[in-house]
Design a protein around this motif. Structure first.
Motif, PDB file in Angstrom:
ATOM      1  N   GLU A 167       0.812  -1.214   0.000  1.00 53.55           N
ATOM      2  CA  GLU A 167       0.000   0.000   0.000  1.00 53.55           C
ATOM      3  C   GLU A 167       0.845   1.264   0.000  1.00 53.55           C
ATOM      4  N   PRO A 168       1.680   1.429  -1.028  1.00 57.54           N
ATOM      5  CA  PRO A 168       2.601   2.571  -1.013  1.00 57.54           C
ATOM      6  C   PRO A 168       1.889   3.904  -1.197  1.00 57.54           C
ATOM      7  N   THR A 169       0.700   3.915  -1.767  1.00 57.72           N
ATOM      8  CA  THR A 169       0.075   5.194  -2.090  1.00 57.72           C
ATOM      9  C   THR A 169      -0.802   5.728  -0.966  1.00 57.72           C
ATOM     10  N   ALA A 170      -0.939   4.954   0.113  1.00 57.54           N
ATOM     11  CA  ALA A 170      -1.847   5.370   1.187  1.00 57.54           C
ATOM     12  C   ALA A 170      -1.468   6.727   1.754  1.00 57.54           C
ATOM     13  N   VAL A 171      -0.164   7.051   1.736  1.00 55.36           N
ATOM     14  CA  VAL A 171       0.283   8.287   2.377  1.00 55.36           C
ATOM     15  C   VAL A 171       0.617   9.378   1.357  1.00 55.36           C
ATOM     16  N   LEU A 172       0.305   9.126   0.083  1.00 54.24           N
ATOM     17  CA  LEU A 172       0.757  10.063  -0.946  1.00 54.24           C
ATOM     18  C   LEU A 172      -0.397  10.878  -1.524  1.00 54.24           C
ATOM     19  N   THR A 173      -0.052  12.064  -2.032  1.00 48.03           N
ATOM     20  CA  THR A 173      -1.034  12.857  -2.770  1.00 48.03           C
ATOM     21  C   THR A 173      -1.146  12.267  -4.185  1.00 48.03           C
ATOM     22  N   PRO A 174      -2.199  12.636  -4.913  1.00 46.95           N
ATOM     23  CA  PRO A 174      -2.317  12.122  -6.286  1.00 46.95           C
ATOM     24  C   PRO A 174      -1.073  12.417  -7.129  1.00 46.95           C
ATOM     25  N   GLN A 175      -0.504  13.598  -6.952  1.00 45.48           N
ATOM     26  CA  GLN A 175       0.674  13.953  -7.741  1.00 45.48           C
ATOM     27  C   GLN A 175       1.868  13.080  -7.377  1.00 45.48           C
ATOM     28  N   GLU A 176       2.055  12.871  -6.073  1.00 50.10           N
ATOM     29  CA  GLU A 176       3.174  12.032  -5.640  1.00 50.10           C
ATOM     30  C   GLU A 176       2.979  10.597  -6.105  1.00 50.10           C
ATOM     31  N   THR A 177       1.715  10.172  -6.126  1.00 52.24           N
ATOM     32  CA  THR A 177       1.421   8.824  -6.599  1.00 52.24           C
ATOM     33  C   THR A 177       1.848   8.655  -8.054  1.00 52.24           C
ATOM     34  N   ASP A 178       1.539   9.665  -8.876  1.00 49.38           N
ATOM     35  CA  ASP A 178       1.942   9.595 -10.284  1.00 49.38           C
ATOM     36  C   ASP A 178       3.450   9.455 -10.407  1.00 49.38           C
ATOM     37  N   LYS A 179       4.164  10.208  -9.574  1.00 43.37           N
ATOM     38  CA  LYS A 179       5.619  10.154  -9.609  1.00 43.37           C
ATOM     39  C   LYS A 179       6.114   8.756  -9.240  1.00 43.37           C
ATOM     40  N   LEU A 180       5.485   8.189  -8.196  1.00 39.85           N
ATOM     41  CA  LEU A 180       5.883   6.840  -7.774  1.00 39.85           C
ATOM     42  C   LEU A 180       5.656   5.843  -8.905  1.00 39.85           C
ATOM     43  N   PHE A 181       4.534   5.996  -9.583  1.00 41.32           N
ATOM     44  CA  PHE A 181       4.232   5.050 -10.657  1.00 41.32           C
ATOM     45  C   PHE A 181       5.247   5.170 -11.790  1.00 41.32           C
ATOM     46  N   ALA A 182       5.669   6.411 -12.067  1.00 48.57           N
ATOM     47  CA  ALA A 182       6.683   6.606 -13.099  1.00 48.57           C
ATOM     48  C   ALA A 182       7.964   5.874 -12.719  1.00 48.57           C
ATOM     49  N   ILE A 183       8.339   5.989 -11.449  1.00 48.48           N
ATOM     50  CA  ILE A 183       9.549   5.310 -10.968  1.00 48.48           C
ATOM     51  C   ILE A 183       9.392   3.803 -11.078  1.00 48.48           C
ATOM     52  N   MET A 184       8.187   3.320 -10.730  1.00 50.19           N
ATOM     53  CA  MET A 184       7.962   1.877 -10.816  1.00 50.19           C
ATOM     54  C   MET A 184       8.147   1.392 -12.250  1.00 50.19           C
ATOM     55  N   ARG A 185       7.685   2.211 -13.202  1.00 49.32           N
ATOM     56  CA  ARG A 185       7.848   1.806 -14.606  1.00 49.32           C
ATOM     57  C   ARG A 185       9.315   1.824 -15.008  1.00 49.32           C
ATOM     58  N   ASN A 186      10.073   2.811 -14.468  1.00 45.09           N
ATOM     59  CA  ASN A 186      11.517   2.840 -14.727  1.00 45.09           C
ATOM     60  C   ASN A 186      12.177   1.561 -14.247  1.00 45.09           C
ATOM     61  N   MET A 187      11.773   1.127 -13.064  1.00 45.33           N
ATOM     62  CA  MET A 187      12.391  -0.074 -12.501  1.00 45.33           C
ATOM     63  C   MET A 187      12.015  -1.289 -13.340  1.00 45.33           C
ATOM     64  N   GLN A 188      10.784  -1.283 -13.810  1.00 42.41           N
ATOM     65  CA  GLN A 188      10.326  -2.393 -14.651  1.00 42.41           C
ATOM     66  C   GLN A 188      11.171  -2.467 -15.926  1.00 42.41           C
ATOM     67  N   ARG A 189      11.410  -1.289 -16.523  1.00 43.16           N
ATOM     68  CA  ARG A 189      12.217  -1.233 -17.736  1.00 43.16           C
ATOM     69  C   ARG A 189      13.608  -1.797 -17.478  1.00 43.16           C
ATOM     70  N   ASP A 190      14.085  -1.623 -16.265  1.00 43.83           N
ATOM     71  CA  ASP A 190      15.407  -2.099 -15.884  1.00 43.83           C
ATOM     72  C   ASP A 190      15.387  -3.593 -15.575  1.00 43.83           C
ATOM     73  N   GLY A 191      14.272  -4.238 -15.748  1.00 44.13           N
ATOM     74  CA  GLY A 191      14.218  -5.691 -15.573  1.00 44.13           C
ATOM     75  C   GLY A 191      13.778  -6.150 -14.203  1.00 44.13           C
ATOM     76  N   LYS A 192      13.407  -5.214 -13.359  1.00 45.87           N
ATOM     77  CA  LYS A 192      12.930  -5.626 -12.037  1.00 45.87           C
ATOM     78  C   LYS A 192      11.491  -6.143 -12.132  1.00 45.87           C
ATOM     79  N   SER A 193      11.156  -7.005 -11.192  1.00 49.33           N
ATOM     80  CA  SER A 193       9.779  -7.476 -11.102  1.00 49.33           C
ATOM     81  C   SER A 193       9.154  -6.869  -9.851  1.00 49.33           C
ATOM     82  N   LEU A 194       7.924  -6.397  -9.985  1.00 48.82           N
ATOM     83  CA  LEU A 194       7.320  -5.687  -8.856  1.00 48.82           C
ATOM     84  C   LEU A 194       5.931  -6.217  -8.520  1.00 48.82           C
TER      85      LEU A 194
END
Lengths: 524, 370
Positions: A167-194
């Motif tokens: 539940e990473p987004t429970a403490v985040l604003t909508p804008q911060e959530t978008d940023k987190l999701f962008a980072i998650m996609r970056n990690m995915q591109r790098d071959g990580k599994s999430l």
């Protein structure tokens, strides 16, 4: 198409706590390089399942495979050795340490600790994925989202290639959530599994490739995100079709019930928690309080309830049975509203004010964990009646009523509430507070921990209270619900009111912006 | 590829899902007690080569073997029970009253003072005044740490502990003042001829009824405390505060007021225990009148989980062990340490059994029963 490789395969996993089966024969796969949403209502066993991957629990039955090798994960260290890192809902950081110090804390490396080198490595990770933290910044200087980032960097630093976010987004604003999701996609591109645990449907649809659904400890199935929508996911989660609409009738004859004027409060360390807060809560209306977690919601409600010291400002209470328009011979108003500042909860009750309060910390403030339902009903009535002995009959009846009406799952009214599940605990608390027939009803995260169905029951109960002419204050975290349920919304940011808006016309993005918008400095 | 052996941890603890029925919980405790006797027996064989059955028999004889020894055991169990009952409300409220020793002593001083200075009063009146003054003295000894805790949030553990030393020095002062005969450095038996201020023999002469009043007084206090804790509004306040101070404030309980009130009650009953010890047992006072019982009573209160009726059992158990220990020390010429080891083993098992009341243990390989 090349065959999918599994980063994780959980085979027939069962975990019991006493007689409660938290996970029952679950088979779950996480493909390499994908983002998987683990969706389920509270109590469906999501966190338990993930805790078995991160070494906090050990399964009673079943086998875990990492990259198709059978493994034993009996401790968090085993999890790290297998490249699994979990970012917990509650951060585990040392406040007075810097980001780097927290990241290397507990690492067993040969030789002397080289903070400079570690800081360099942290910086590299940050640049690679677009994290916005300084290695030398202290944790206490960071925002919630930055702290979360440190937690993520911590597991990456340890070489994790499988990340679990609870539940990473429970403490985040909508804008911060978008940023987190962008980072998650970056990690995915790098071959990580999430794996991301969440119960917010739109986020599931937003970020993940595939959704796995749990219900009551059972694995229900998975769907590709592109084939799913909110309604289909909800139906899978709940097991039947659920209507996702909240009825919002227009307020009837709203008059001021609670007026806050320039309320300012400090905590025991002298930090300003409420800063010049002014708003009015009307009768017959649901007033929403929005804000990032820790923006002063807790302090605000506790100040009104007489549990938090108010330094400056006024909290005025207008009795529903008094006509404040009446004047005496000289034309002065005959009645004045009651000032609540300086009163403790006993004073408030003795003044004849029926105020109900569902605090955020249920077992730490709203209930006595070691007592059963009856004892907890007595919290509101223990003083009633003459003599030195308590009356247990009335509370016993109320407990039985709530037990039946709200379908609380408990073996008896004497069973300690601490040992009930979170949703049932919440039902006991909300049920008791509504039963007080309050003039003012304040709720902090009233549906946290409740399943969808019960959540809607609670929304309806609150609306019912509103239609009975009660002033309802609803502190919520889910913006979608706030926008559907509330008549007006007060947005808090850093202890200040950054806006009071109409719940019917405002958009989610506008509220999200207000949540991060401090008033101009120098306004004091 | 190297094959990694998959293995399950040997032992795992898991919390029980539901409450055990009382008979099961008590069954676990009884089994723990029996196990502790077996282990003690093994220890006895290992360190002394004696027959453990004979040693246990000697313990029992020493504690309850004769009419006299049985009444002494009852008397001491009652004093211990009185202290434990006094400590219960404080500990239930999570107010760590380590100061029972001091509260007993000041109660004892008050009683002794009445015996010495008011010995002309009629028996009933004198005893009543003694009981009241000892209650007040103990209450005052509790009042200070309570007030400081409520006012400045001082640490009650340290404060009550310090009050013990104060009470011991105060007792030493009065012992010197009331010294009799001169130069003996002790008070001696007070009113040896008139028996003024002694709890009277209720039944008949001899050892049949000397301590019957102790039993009546302490059991009355025990029952009253049980009702107070479980049925009264103030008892409810204590339970709530003990669970969560924030919940108590939320429920409108005036926490500071309850702190002060409860610690006064706690201290007062410990003071009354001082009265029982002086008037009903030793008829004298010394710095060892409390004799560590203020600490032993903490064990009693916790073992009984603050249920004052259950405390009766544990008071008897502890005093029984103590008396039995003295008996084996003297009849086998063993060091007292051996008997203390036995007491320690038994307490260890009893306290440890609470773990198994709340948790189950799974062994490797065994399927978990539903």
């Amino acid at each position: 198409m090349e065959p999918v490789k599994n980063a994780i395969r959980m085979e027939n996993i069962t975990k019991r706590f006493g007689s409660v089966v938290a996970n029952n024969g679950i088979n779950l796969e996480l493909h390499e390089g994908e983002i998987l949403s683990l969706l389920g209502e509270n109590g469906s066993g999501k966190t338990t399942l993930m805790n078995m991957l991160s070494g906090i629990y050990y399964p009673d039955e079943g086998q875990i495979y990492v990259h198709d090798k059978p493994v034993t994960i009996a401790s968090p260290k085993d999890a790290f050795d297998n490249g699994i890192g979990m970012i917990h809902q509650h951060f585990k950081l040392v406040d007075v340490f810097t980001a780097t110090e927290n990241i290397v804390l507990g690492l067993e490396e040969e030789g002397r600790l080289d903070l400079k080198k570690a800081g360099q490595k942290v910086k590299e990770i940050c640049e690679k994925y677009g994290f916005d933290i300084q290695p030398n910044q202290k944790i206490y200087d960071m925002s919630v989202s930055q702290k979360q980032t440190v937690e993520i960097v911590k597991v990456l630093y340890r070489g994790a290639d499988i990340l679990i976010l609870d539940e990473p987004t429970a403490v985040l604003t909508p804008q911060e959530t978008d940023k987190l999701f962008a980072i998650m996609r970056n990690m995915q591109r790098d071959g990580k599994s999430l794996i991301i645990i969440t119960h917010k449907l739109h986020e599931v649809l937003d970020v993940s490739d595939r959704v796995a659904i749990l219900r009551k400890g059972e694995y229900i199935g998975d769907v590709a995100t592109k084939d799913a929508n909110q309604q289909s996911l909800t139906d899978m989660m709940v097991g039947r079709s659920v209507s996702l609409n909240i009825d919002r009738p227009l307020p009837v004859n709203p008059t001021p019930r609670l007026v806050l004027e320039h309320v300012t409060a400090y905590d025991e360390l002298g930090v300003k928690r409420l800063d010049d807060v002014s708003f009015t809560a009307n009768s017959g209306e649901i007033l929403g309080i929005a804000g990032v977690a820790g923006s002063g919601q807790k302090e605000l409600l506790e100040s009104i309830a007489g549990l938090y010291p108010v330094k400056e400002g006024k909290i005025l209470y207008y009795d529903p049975d008094v006509d404040y328009a009446e004047t005496d011979e000289s034309g002065q108003p005959k009645h004045r509203p009651l000032s609540l500042v300086g009163m403790d909860p006993m004073d408030i009750r003795k003044a004849g004010i029926a105020m109900s309060f569902v605090p955020e910390d249920r077992l730490g403030m709203g209930l006595v964990g070691t007592m059963g339902m009856t004892g907890n009903m007595m919290l509101r009535s223990w003083r009633k009646g003459k003599g030195v002995f308590v009356d247990t009959k009335g509370p016993e009846e109320l407990a039985n009523r709530i037990w039946k009406e709200l379908e609380v799952v408990t073996p008896s009214t004497k069973f300690p509430v601490r040992r009930m599940s979170g949703g049932n605990v919440q039902k006991v608390l909300v049920g008791r507070e509504i039963a007080q027939e309050p003039a003012v009803l304040m709720t902090a995260y009233a549906v946290r921990g409740l399943d969808i169905n019960t959540s809607y029951t609670i929304y309806n109960l609150l609306t019912e209270q509103k239609m009975k002419g009660r002033a309802v204050v609803y502190v919520g975290e889910d913006l979608d619900v706030l926008l559907e349920l509330c008549d007006r919304i007060v947005v808090l940011c850093g202890g200040q009111v950054s806006g009071v808006v109409d719940g019917r016309t405002i958009t989610k993005e506008e509220v999200g912006l207000l949540m991060t918008q401090h008033r101009k400095e120098g306004a004091e | 590829m190297e094959h990694k052996k998959v293995h399950e941890p040997l032992l795992r603890m898991a919390k029980r899902g539901e409450m055990l029925p009382p008979w099961k919980a008590w069954g676990i405790r009884v089994i723990a007690f029996l196990l502790s006797l077996i282990v003690s027996g093994l220890v006895i064989i290992a360190v002394s080569g004696l027959n453990p059955a004979a040693v246990f028999a000697t313990m029992a004889r020493g504690a309850v073997g004769t009419n006299k020894s049985m009444w002494v055991t009852i008397r001491d169990a009652m004093t211990l029970l009185c202290i434990a009952v006094g400590l219960a409300p404080a500990f239930k409220m999570r107010f760590w009253n380590i100061g029972a020793e001091g509260q007993i002593l000041v109660g004892a001083i008050a009683s002794a003072a009445c015996m010495i200075y008011l010995n002309k009063l009629p028996t009933f009146l004198l005893l009543l005044i003694m009981a009241l003054t000892s209650l007040i003295a103990g209450g005052i000894w509790g009042l200070f740490p309570g007030l400081f805790k409520a006012r400045w949030n001082t640490n009650e553990t340290l404060f009550t502990l310090m009050m013990n030393y104060l009470a011991i020095r105060l007792t030493a002062f009065f012992v010197a003042k009331w010294e009799n005969p001169f130069g003996s450095n002790s008070v001696g038996i007070i009113n040896p001829n008139t028996h003024a201020g002694w709890l009277p023999n209720m039944l008949s002469k001899g050892w049949n009824g000397d301590y019957a009043w102790n039993v009546v007084i302490v059991l009355a206090v025990t029952v009253a405390m049980y009702l107070y804790m479980n049925k009264s509004k103030q008892g409810f306040e204590i339970s709530v505060i003990g669970d969560s101070v924030n919940t108590a404030r939320y429920a409108g309980i005036r926490v500071n007021r309850a702190y002060v009130r409860t610690i006064i009650i706690s201290g007062a009953i410990c003071g009354l225990a001082g009265f029982v010890a002086v008037s009903g047992a030793s008829h004298s006072i010394s710095t060892s009148t409390a004799g560590g019982r203020g600490f032993t009573a903490i064990i009693v209160a916790w073992l009984a989980q603050f249920n004052s009726v259950v405390m009766v059992i544990f008071s008897f158990l502890l005093v029984f062990l103590q008396k039995g220990a003295q008996a084996i020390a003297s009849s086998y010429n063993l060091s007292k340490d051996v008997s203390e080891i036995i007491t320690g083993i038994i307490l260890f098992f009893l306290l440890g059994s609470e773990f198994f009341v709340n948790y189950t243990v799974h062994f490797r390989g065994k399927k978990v029963a539903k």
